[in-house]
Design an enzyme around this catalytic site. Structure first.
Site, PDB file in Angstrom:
ATOM      1  N   ASP A  99       0.859  -1.181   0.000  1.00 27.60           N
ATOM      2  CA  ASP A  99       0.000   0.000   0.000  1.00 27.60           C
ATOM      3  C   ASP A  99       0.899   1.237   0.000  1.00 27.60           C
ATOM      4  O   ASP A  99       1.745   1.393   0.891  1.00 27.60           O
ATOM      5  CB  ASP A  99      -0.885  -0.010   1.258  1.00 27.60           C
ATOM      6  CG  ASP A  99      -2.243   0.648   1.007  1.00 27.60           C
ATOM      7  OD1 ASP A  99      -3.272   0.090   1.429  1.00 27.60           O
ATOM      8  OD2 ASP A  99      -2.244   1.731   0.373  1.00 27.60           O
ATOM      9  N   ASP A 199      -2.734   4.854  -2.489  1.00 28.11           N
ATOM     10  CA  ASP A 199      -3.751   5.491  -1.653  1.00 28.11           C
ATOM     11  C   ASP A 199      -4.086   6.902  -2.148  1.00 28.11           C
ATOM     12  O   ASP A 199      -3.177   7.721  -2.306  1.00 28.11           O
ATOM     13  CB  ASP A 199      -3.186   5.565  -0.223  1.00 28.11           C
ATOM     14  CG  ASP A 199      -4.205   5.998   0.800  1.00 28.11           C
ATOM     15  OD1 ASP A 199      -5.149   5.222   1.039  1.00 28.11           O
ATOM     16  OD2 ASP A 199      -4.066   7.101   1.347  1.00 28.11           O
ATOM     17  N   GLU A 252      -6.073   4.206  -6.088  1.00 30.18           N
ATOM     18  CA  GLU A 252      -7.343   4.463  -5.403  1.00 30.18           C
ATOM     19  C   GLU A 252      -7.728   5.902  -5.687  1.00 30.18           C
ATOM     20  O   GLU A 252      -6.959   6.823  -5.360  1.00 30.18           O
ATOM     21  CB  GLU A 252      -7.230   4.243  -3.893  1.00 30.18           C
ATOM     22  CG  GLU A 252      -8.579   4.348  -3.204  1.00 30.18           C
ATOM     23  CD  GLU A 252      -8.521   4.904  -1.792  1.00 30.18           C
ATOM     24  OE1 GLU A 252      -7.547   5.598  -1.462  1.00 30.18           O
ATOM     25  OE2 GLU A 252      -9.449   4.636  -1.014  1.00 30.18           O
ATOM     26  N   HIS A 324     -11.115  -2.203   3.409  1.00 32.74           N
ATOM     27  CA  HIS A 324     -11.038  -1.875   4.844  1.00 32.74           C
ATOM     28  C   HIS A 324     -11.776  -0.593   5.193  1.00 32.74           C
ATOM     29  O   HIS A 324     -11.837  -0.203   6.371  1.00 32.74           O
ATOM     30  CB  HIS A 324      -9.558  -1.773   5.236  1.00 32.74           C
ATOM     31  CG  HIS A 324      -8.874  -0.673   4.524  1.00 32.74           C
ATOM     32  ND1 HIS A 324      -8.627  -0.701   3.159  1.00 32.74           N
ATOM     33  CD2 HIS A 324      -8.432   0.526   4.933  1.00 32.74           C
ATOM     34  CE1 HIS A 324      -8.058   0.418   2.794  1.00 32.74           C
ATOM     35  NE2 HIS A 324      -7.928   1.187   3.843  1.00 32.74           N
ATOM     36  N   ASP A 325     -12.311   0.092   4.143  1.00 33.26           N
ATOM     37  CA  ASP A 325     -13.062   1.334   4.379  1.00 33.26           C
ATOM     38  C   ASP A 325     -14.560   1.147   4.208  1.00 33.26           C
ATOM     39  O   ASP A 325     -15.329   2.070   4.516  1.00 33.26           O
ATOM     40  CB  ASP A 325     -12.643   2.416   3.368  1.00 33.26           C
ATOM     41  CG  ASP A 325     -11.221   2.873   3.541  1.00 33.26           C
ATOM     42  OD1 ASP A 325     -10.607   3.272   2.528  1.00 33.26           O
ATOM     43  OD2 ASP A 325     -10.717   2.823   4.673  1.00 33.26           O
TER      44      ASP A 325
HETATM   45  O1  TEU Z   1      -9.226   6.166   1.774  1.00 35.73           O
HETATM   46  C1  TEU Z   1      -9.601   7.205   0.884  1.00 35.73           C
HETATM   47  C2  TEU Z   1     -10.895   7.768   1.285  1.00 35.73           C
HETATM   48  O2  TEU Z   1     -11.346   8.743   0.765  1.00 35.73           O
HETATM   49  C3  TEU Z   1     -11.580   7.111   2.414  1.00 35.73           C
HETATM   50  O3  TEU Z   1     -11.540   8.028   3.479  1.00 35.73           O
HETATM   51  C4  TEU Z   1     -12.981   6.747   1.994  1.00 35.73           C
HETATM   52  O4  TEU Z   1     -13.442   7.626   1.028  1.00 35.73           O
HETATM   53  C5  TEU Z   1     -13.878   6.874   3.173  1.00 35.73           C
HETATM   54  O5  TEU Z   1     -13.213   6.303   4.251  1.00 35.73           O
HETATM   55  C6  TEU Z   1     -15.179   6.149   2.894  1.00 35.73           C
HETATM   56  O6  TEU Z   1     -15.850   6.030   4.123  1.00 35.73           O
HETATM   57  C7  TEU Z   1      -7.822   5.931   1.846  1.00 35.73           C
HETATM   58  C8  TEU Z   1      -7.606   4.715   2.735  1.00 35.73           C
HETATM   59  O7  TEU Z   1      -8.211   3.579   2.129  1.00 35.73           O
HETATM   60  C9  TEU Z   1      -8.226   5.021   4.069  1.00 35.73           C
HETATM   61  O8  TEU Z   1      -8.173   3.883   4.932  1.00 35.73           O
HETATM   62  C10 TEU Z   1      -7.460   6.173   4.691  1.00 35.73           C
HETATM   63  O9  TEU Z   1      -8.111   6.551   5.896  1.00 35.73           O
HETATM   64  C11 TEU Z   1      -7.424   7.381   3.747  1.00 35.73           C
HETATM   65  O10 TEU Z   1      -7.164   7.065   2.389  1.00 35.73           O
HETATM   66  C12 TEU Z   1      -6.290   8.313   4.168  1.00 35.73           C
HETATM   67  O11 TEU Z   1      -5.060   7.652   3.948  1.00 35.73           O
END
Ligand code: TEU
Length: 538
Positions: A99, A199, A252, A324-325
């Site tokens: 990542d 990311d 992403e 994970h989000d």
């Molecule tokens: O997530 C990108 C992001 O925009 C997320 O915050 C997502 O849109 C949101 O959580 C949806 O509920 C990436 C990573 O996957 C995330 O875990 C990190 O918190 C974020 O970037 C910052 O690095």
């Protein structure tokens, strides 16, 4: 050049290390724990493992706030543990991607103290007292609540952080920043890593005027900014172009459109292989993810169809429901039970693109019953609760990121075999019947259904290359489509509802070979609740 397009027939499995498998009883997953589970992943048949961050981090945003890009956080192990894990992955014919979190660092990264001009620093808004509310340089709101600017009394200026105040944004306008990142990326590739998940990589180019945004939404000024393609093409030249082995890059990109994704993934442009878009996982909420709404299947079918059509000739789709989000898809789009888990998997994996399986998705793991705010761990959730209070609990339970972060459920032993210590976050109580040991032993499990889906992608070229055609577009319950390639056709039919549904397809199909199914039907032309089938003819 990179060995092209091997990833078109690959399946990627995302591991969230802190919740995957704990080998030293500290209640947190680690690299040795992953190594102990490689045979399980190999049996599932996945080709690539994507590790969420395991670098040194204060863990303000669960490792997405990195304080050293070229080491392993002691919580997860050491670089030697990493090298042994990588060797084990390669020995099983799998690949491993890391990542890459380079839109921002942790505020505890030495760079933040050593290189002020590697970040975004601005004085207070014209005519405002520095440090007072409203004096922030722009009105932008953070993804984690509050303003995106943190006042630094020492310098009397603010620094930009689109995410938490402990995640200052790097300034990619500075060529020193870009060079440092390229050097780090090459260090990992030289170590044998097979690529990166990048990311929020479409946020690295900002409108340097840093203008205000409507209602605090600055996203028009930092999503797919003016130099984003230049930066990705430069990264490709400096890091990937000279390497002649099978690598994978996935960017992403919150907010990315089909038209933009076409440019990012057109191989002739040498930027990234594929992107994670967010349109489909945005269909069941309002302007805020906490405005929980029901999914409209017609909108989902139209959205997925647009992405299939948009990247049909040039470029490539990623395919995901979970990460994970995101909340667990079987609870969010399904009915929480195994048949809907299998059907959601079938629909996703039979689309054209590279599928991503998130840890536990192959078991039908569900959202968790968070009784109170004390059960949550995620900064996004806790910050929202601080603003919205307990009234937000139903939304936090439905959509909080912790739903995806409860420990992987390995067996029916205490803490689901995840740890012999106290888990950092509670294990979902349903682990006694939803766990890997039970699933591997049951040929009718979600696990074996996913294994068969992955095997079909590896053996049936039509799954990889077939043209996509949506059928029954206006049916509110049935998701039906065909794939066609060199004389072979597949028909996918899925009842995305809890009621029986009539199947309005050419009846000639109903006598053809069924290659994957969930069962539960009540006759050829009727689909039972959450039933799906894949027919093949050639
Ligand atoms: O997530 C990108 C992001 O925009 C997320 O915050 C997502 O849109 C949101 O959580 C949806 O509920 C990436 C990573 O996957 C995330 O875990 C990190 O918190 C974020 O970037 C910052 O690095």
């Amino acid at each position: 050049a990179m060995t092209d397009a091997w990833w078109k027939s690959a399946v990627v499995y995302q591991i969230y290390p802190r919740s995957f498998s704990d080998s030293d009883a500290d209640g947190i997953g680690d690299l040795r724990g992953i190594e102990e589970r490689l045979d399980y992943l190999s049996a599932l048949g996945v080709d690539v493992l994507w590790l969420s961050p395991v670098y040194p981090s204060p863990q303000d945003d669960a490792g997405y706030d990195i304080s050293d890009y070229q080491d392993i956080d002691s919580t997860f192990g050491t670089l030697e543990d990493f090298d042994r894990l990588l060797a084990g992955v390669h020995a099983r014919g799998m690949k491993l991607i890391m990542d890459l979190v380079v839109n921002h660092t942790s505020d505890e990264h030495p760079w933040f103290r050593e290189h002020r001009d590697w970040y975004w620093w601005r004085p207070a808004r014209e005519g405002m007292e520095p440090g007072t509310p409203g004096a922030e340089p722009t009105n932008w709101r953070s993804f984690f609540s509050g303003p995106t600017w943190e006042f630094d009394p020492e310098s009397g200026e603010y620094y930009l952080h689109l995410f938490s105040r402990k995640q200052p944004d790097l300034n990619w306008e500075n060529p020193e920043v870009r060079h440092a990142i390229h050097t780090m990326m090459n260090w990992w590739l030289d170590r044998g890593v097979d690529g990166f998940r990048m990311d929020v990589i479409n946020m690295i180019s900002k409108d340097t005027a840093l203008p205000d945004g409507p209602g605090g939404d600055g996203s028009a000024h930092y999503l797919c900014g003016p130099r984003i393609h230049e930066f990705l093409q430069e990264m490709h030249r400096e890091v990937f172009a000279g390497r002649d082995r099978k690598l994978l890059t996935v960017g992403e990109m919150p907010g990315v459109t089909v038209e933009q994704a076409l440019r990012f993934t057109d191989p002739a442009r040498a930027e990234v292989d594929m992107v994670f878009q967010f349109e489909h996982v945005g269909l069941d909420h309002g302007p805020s993810k906490w405005d929980v709404q029901e999914l409209d299947l017609l909108a989902l079918k139209a959205c997925m169809n647009r992405w299939q059509a948009g990247l049909a000739d040039v470029g490539w789709n990623s395919l995901y429901w979970n990460n994970h989000d995101q909340p667990r898809v079987v609870s969010r789009f399904g009915d929480g039970g195994p048949r809907s888990a299998k059907t959601l998997g079938t629909v996703l994996h039979l689309h054209r693109g590279t599928p991503y399986v998130y840890q536990g998705e192959e078991l039908g793991m569900t959202n968790a019953p968070f009784a109170s705010i004390g059960d949550f761990r995620d900064i996004e959730t806790l910050n929202h609760h601080a603003e919205a209070g307990d009234g937000a609990l139903p939304a936090l339970r439905a959509r909080g990121r912790d739903n995806a972060r409860t420990p992987m459920q390995w067996d029916a032993s205490p803490h689901a075999g995840f740890t012999t210590g106290t888990p950092w976050i509670a294990v979902n109580p349903n682990y006694e019947h939803i766990n890997a040991a039970a699933a591997v032993a049951d040929p009718d499990s979600v696990f074996h259904h996913y294994r068969r889906l992955i095997e079909l992608r590896h053996t049936e070229p039509c799954v990889v290359h077939g043209d996509f055609t949506l059928l029954m577009p206006d049916d509110p319950a049935v998701y039906a489509f065909t794939r066609a390639y060199e004389g072979t056709e597949l028909l996918v039919v899925a009842n995305w509802s809890a009621e029986p549904a009539a199947l309005e397809v050419d009846p000639a199909w109903l006598g053809e070979e069924v290659v994957i199914e969930t069962g539960g039907g009540s006759g050829a032309a009727t689909l039972g609740p959450w039933e799906s089938r894949v027919y093949r003819r050639s």
